[in-house]
Scaffold this active site. Structure first.
Site, PDB file in Angstrom:
ATOM      1  N   GLY A   1       0.809  -1.172  -0.051  1.00 32.90           N
ATOM      2  CA  GLY A   1       0.065   0.023  -0.003  1.00 32.90           C
ATOM      3  C   GLY A   1       0.732   1.264   0.043  1.00 32.90           C
ATOM      4  O   GLY A   1       1.978   1.231  -0.480  1.00 32.90           O
ATOM      5  N   CYS A   2       0.495   2.313   0.472  1.00 36.96           N
ATOM      6  CA  CYS A   2       0.997   3.575   0.657  1.00 36.96           C
ATOM      7  C   CYS A   2       2.427   3.515   1.188  1.00 36.96           C
ATOM      8  O   CYS A   2       2.549   2.904   2.463  1.00 36.96           O
ATOM      9  CB  CYS A   2       0.205   4.581   1.412  1.00 36.96           C
ATOM     10  N   PHE A   3       3.400   3.668   0.640  1.00 38.09           N
ATOM     11  CA  PHE A   3       4.744   3.504   1.140  1.00 38.09           C
ATOM     12  C   PHE A   3       5.228   4.226   2.308  1.00 38.09           C
ATOM     13  O   PHE A   3       6.152   3.749   3.117  1.00 38.09           O
ATOM     14  CB  PHE A   3       5.813   3.559   0.049  1.00 38.09           C
TER      15      PHE A   3
END
Length: 157
Positions: free
Chosen positions: A10-12
């Protein structure tokens, strides 16, 4: 001698922050991997047409932390049963992925995925891809250690 591990969860931003805190992790960087576009920008990846996932690349000391321990942490950081989605973020760039750097990493990742899937921890099957690492395209500098730069511990809702 250090090794590398690369994960898409997902969002890093939050994923990087979580891995950076682990003893034995030497450094982390966020970027893109798994697609076909060369030198992608964040804006490119957000179009969901590059094939790249948002990833965290980790340099670690295997004498201080094992690859298996990193994979176990990976499972705890996201929902590996959602296809191309993590929380409010959706698109193939948010897919669950383990990009392995060696045959040994591949074996460990696949064994861990099978064990996690059989554990009953999640109500749906795990959809995490286990695939060879390709070129790591480092994200723009403002994304690196994004949460730490802003004094934030996480970005989870």
């Amino acid at each position: 001698m250090s090794e590398q591990a690369t994960f898409g969860a997902g969002c890093f931003w939050g994923v990087e922050a979580a891995f950076a805190q682990l003893p034995g992790v030497i450094s982390t960087a966020v970027g893109y991997m798994g697609g076909t576009t060369e030198r992608p920008t964040y804006e490119d990846v957000c179009t969901d047409t590059t094939g790249h996932a948002e990833v965290v690349q980790i340099e670690f000391d295997p004498e201080q932390i094992s690859y298996t321990a990193l994979v176990e942490k990976f499972w705890s950081l996201h929902d590996p049963t959602t296809v191309n989605r993590q929380g409010p973020d959706f698109g193939s760039q948010y897919r669950s992925a383990i990009f392995y750097h060696s045959g040994e990493q591949r074996e460990q990742a696949e064994a861990s995925r099978a064990a996690a899937d059989a554990s009953g921890r999640w109500p749906r099957p795990i959809v995490t891809e286990v695939t060879p690492a390709g070129t790591f395209w480092r994200a723009e500098e403002y994304h690196q250690q994004y949460l730490a730069k802003r004094g934030m511990g996480s970005c989870h809702l």
